[in-house]
Design an enzyme around this catalytic site. Structure first.
Site, PDB file in Angstrom:
ATOM      1  N   ASN A   1       0.864  -1.175   0.000  1.00  0.00           N
ATOM      2  CA  ASN A   1       0.000   0.000   0.000  1.00  0.00           C
ATOM      3  C   ASN A   1       0.907   1.234   0.000  1.00  0.00           C
ATOM      4  OD1 ASN A   1      -1.869   1.981   0.425  1.00  0.00           O
ATOM      5  ND2 ASN A   1      -2.928   0.910   2.091  1.00  0.00           N
TER       6      ASN A   1
ATOM      7  N   ARG B   1      -2.301  -1.943  -3.742  1.00  0.00           N
ATOM      8  CA  ARG B   1      -3.570  -1.232  -3.585  1.00  0.00           C
ATOM      9  C   ARG B   1      -3.488   0.047  -4.419  1.00  0.00           C
ATOM     10  NH1 ARG B   1      -5.110   3.160   0.659  1.00  0.00           N
ATOM     11  NH2 ARG B   1      -7.324   3.326   0.177  1.00  0.00           N
TER      12      ARG B   1
ATOM     13  N   ARG C   1     -11.258   7.967  19.603  1.00  0.00           N
ATOM     14  CA  ARG C   1     -10.852   7.648  20.987  1.00  0.00           C
ATOM     15  C   ARG C   1     -10.653   8.911  21.819  1.00  0.00           C
ATOM     16  NH1 ARG C   1      -6.309   3.725  18.758  1.00  0.00           N
ATOM     17  NH2 ARG C   1      -6.417   5.417  17.276  1.00  0.00           N
TER      18      ARG C   1
ATOM     19  N   GLU D   1      -7.834  -5.950   4.124  1.00  0.00           N
ATOM     20  CA  GLU D   1      -7.614  -5.597   2.718  1.00  0.00           C
ATOM     21  C   GLU D   1      -6.391  -6.310   2.143  1.00  0.00           C
ATOM     22  OE1 GLU D   1      -8.125  -1.622   4.262  1.00  0.00           O
ATOM     23  OE2 GLU D   1      -9.024  -1.036   2.360  1.00  0.00           O
TER      24      GLU D   1
END
Ligand code: ADP
Length: 395
Positions: free
Chosen positions: A8, A90, A285, A380
Site C-alpha cells: 500500500n 492497492r 478515541r 484488505e
C-alpha cells in the site's frame, strides 16, 4: 515456500505485508514512512512479534523497495528473492478502466498514471511503487487491486450526479466510491458467518475508520456507496467533511477571503469531520470520553450520518439482511455501534449488548433479531494476496 507481498504505497508512506502461500500466513509486515521527506524511518514486525525500526534516508519509492527486499533477506523472511512470486498493490482509483483487479504490465501502468486526475495524491505514488517493483523484481507478476473496482457494478442511477450529462460523457465525472477491497472482503466473510450464499443477501457495510463509508451490497455486488467522485463525499469522517452543499463553500470562501479552491478542498479533507466539529481531535478515541459540547456533538453528527445512509440504503434495497461494522471505529467502538443499532430497532434489529461489548469477528444481534448485526474486522491485504493468487494463476 512461495511468498506474496501486499503493498500500500501512500503519497509519503509505504506499507507492506508478506504472506506465504498457499497457507496465507503473515510472515512480516511494516512501514516505510516519510518517503521523500526528512526523518524517514523503516520498520518491520516479524511473525514472532519482534520489531525492528531504523532511521534511514528514503528519497523515493525505489529506495524503499530496495530496503524492503534487503530486510526480508536480512531478517530471514525469505532466503532468496525468487521466493517472491507475486506482488499486489492497492490502487485508489481504477476509473471505468478497471472493473476488477488486473495484472499490471507497462500498458496498464500507463493507464494508472493516466488516471492521476481522479486521485492526484495517490495514483502517481502507487504507480511509482509498481514501477520500482517491476525494476527490482523483473518477471514477477504485479497485480493492481483498485479501491473503486467493486463499485463498478453501480447503476448509472446511483453513480451519476444530477449535473449536465456532458461532464460524464466528456470527463467521466461520476461517483467511483472507495473502500471497495475492504467491503468485498467483509461482505464475503459476512456470508460465511451467516452461513448463507452472498448472492442471496442484502448487506449494509459500515466501514468506519478515519476514512469512512457506507456501502449497500446486493446480490454480492456493490449496489450503492456513500463516497463519491472522491473519498471526500458521504458520511462525516476523521478529518473529512462528507457531503456538503457546494454553495456553502462559495459563501465561506467569500467570507474568509479564500481565493484558491484547492485551499477550500484541503480544509474539507484535512480540517473538517470529527476534528472540525470537536476542535479537539480527528480520533474517535480522543473525543469519546470527553463531555464538552462540541465533542459530544461531533459524535452525534457522526452517528446521524451513518444512520442517514443506512436508512437510505434500506429504502433503496427494500430492507437488509444484515448491518456490518468494520475498520477502526466499527471494530472497536462499542458505543458507536450501540447507538447506530438502537436507531435501527424500527427494522427489527435487536442488539445483543453483551456481545457488542467484546471485540473480534462476531454476530452482535440476538438470535431472534430480524435483521442481523455483525462485527467483521476488515483485511484488505488478505484480499490483495488472494487477487494476486487468482490473477497470476498461483494456485
Ligand atoms: P484508516 O485505515 O482509515 O486510517 P482505521 O480503520 O485504522 O483507519 O481507523 C482509525 C480510527 O479508528 C481512529 O482514528 C480512531 O478514530 C478509531 N479507533 C481505533 N481504535 C478505537 C477504539 N478503541 N475506540 C474508538 N475508536 C477507535
Amino acid at each position: 515456500m512461495n511468498k506474496i507481498l501486499a503493498i500500500n504505497s501512500g503519497s509519503s508512506s509505504f506499507k507492506y505485508k508478506l504472506f506465504s502461500i498457499p497457507d496465507e500466513t503473515v510472515i512480516a509486515e511494516g512501514l516505510g514512512d516519510r518517503i521523500g521527506i526528512s526523518g524517514s524511518t523503516f520498520d518491520i514486525k516479524l511473525s514472532d512479534g519482534t520489531k525492528h525500526q531504523e532511521k534511514v534516508a528514503l528519497p523515493d519509492q525505489e529506495t524503499a523497495v530496495k530496503l524492503l527486499l534487503n530486510w526480508l533477506i536480512k531478517y530471514h523472511c525469505i532466503s532468496d528473492l525468487k521466493e517472491i512470486v507475486g506482488v499486489g498493490h492497492r490502487i485508489v482509483n481504477g476509473g471505468e478502466i478497471f472493473p476488477d483487479s488486473a495484472l499490471i504490465d507497462k500498458n496498464n501502468l500507463h493507464k494508472i498514471f493516466d488516471l492521476t486526475d481522479y486521485a492526484p495524491l495517490h495514483n502517481p505514488a502507487e504507480g511509482r511503487g509498481i514501477k520500482a517493483f517491476m525494476k527490482l523484481l523483473p518477471g514477477v507478476p504485479q497485480v493492481g487491486v483498485f479501491d473503486t473496482s467493486f463499485h463498478q457494478s453501480l447503476d448509472p442511477v446511483h453513480y451519476l450526479y444530477s449535473v449536465p450529462y456532458e461532464y460524464y460523457d466528456k470527463y467521466k465525472a461520476r461517483k467511483y466510491g472507495a473502500h471497495g477491497t475492504s467491503v468485498r472482503y467483509v461482505a464475503s466473510r459476512t456470508a460465511e458467518l451467516l452461513n448463507r450464499p452472498l448472492k442471496e443477501l442484502k448487506l449494509i457495510v459500515c466501514h468506519l475508520g478515519s476514512g469512512a463509508s457506507i456501502t449497500a451490497v446486493k446480490d454480492g455486488k456493490s449496489f450503492d456507496t456513500s463516497m463519491g467522485f472522491s473519498p471526500l463525499a458521504g458520511i462525516t469522517m476523521g478529518t473529512r467533511s462528507g457531503d456538503v452543499d457546494p454553495s456553502l463553500l462559495q459563501f465561506v470562501m467569500k467570507k474568509e477571503n479564500i481565493t484558491d479552491f484547492d485551499q477550500m478542498i484541503d480544509i474539507l479533507n484535512h480540517k473538517s469531520g470529527l476534528l472540525g466539529i470537536s476542535g479537539i481531535s480527528s480520533d474517535m478515541r480522543d473525543i469519546e470520553d470527553r463531555d464538552d459540547k462540541r465533542s459530544q456533538l461531533a459524535i452525534k453528527i457522526f452517528i446521524n450520518r451513518v444512520v442517514r445512509y443506512v436508512g437510505s440504503y434500506l429504502a433503496e434495497m427494500q430492507g437488509a439482511d444484515a448491518i456490518v461494522f468494520t475498520a477502526g471505529i466499527g471494530e472497536n467502538s462499542a458505543d458507536v455501534r450501540a447507538k447506530v443499532m438502537s436507531s435501527l430497532s424500527f427494522i427489527g434489529l435487536k442488539p445483543d449488548l453483551k456481545a457488542n461489548q467484546s471485540r473480534g469477528e462476531k454476530i452482535i444481534s440476538t438470535p431472534d433479531s430480524k435483521v442481523k448485526a455483525l462485527i467483521v474486522p476488515t483485511d484488505e491485504e488478505l484480499m490483495i494476496e488472494r487477487d494476486v493468487v487468482r490473477l497470476a494463476h498461483l494456485n
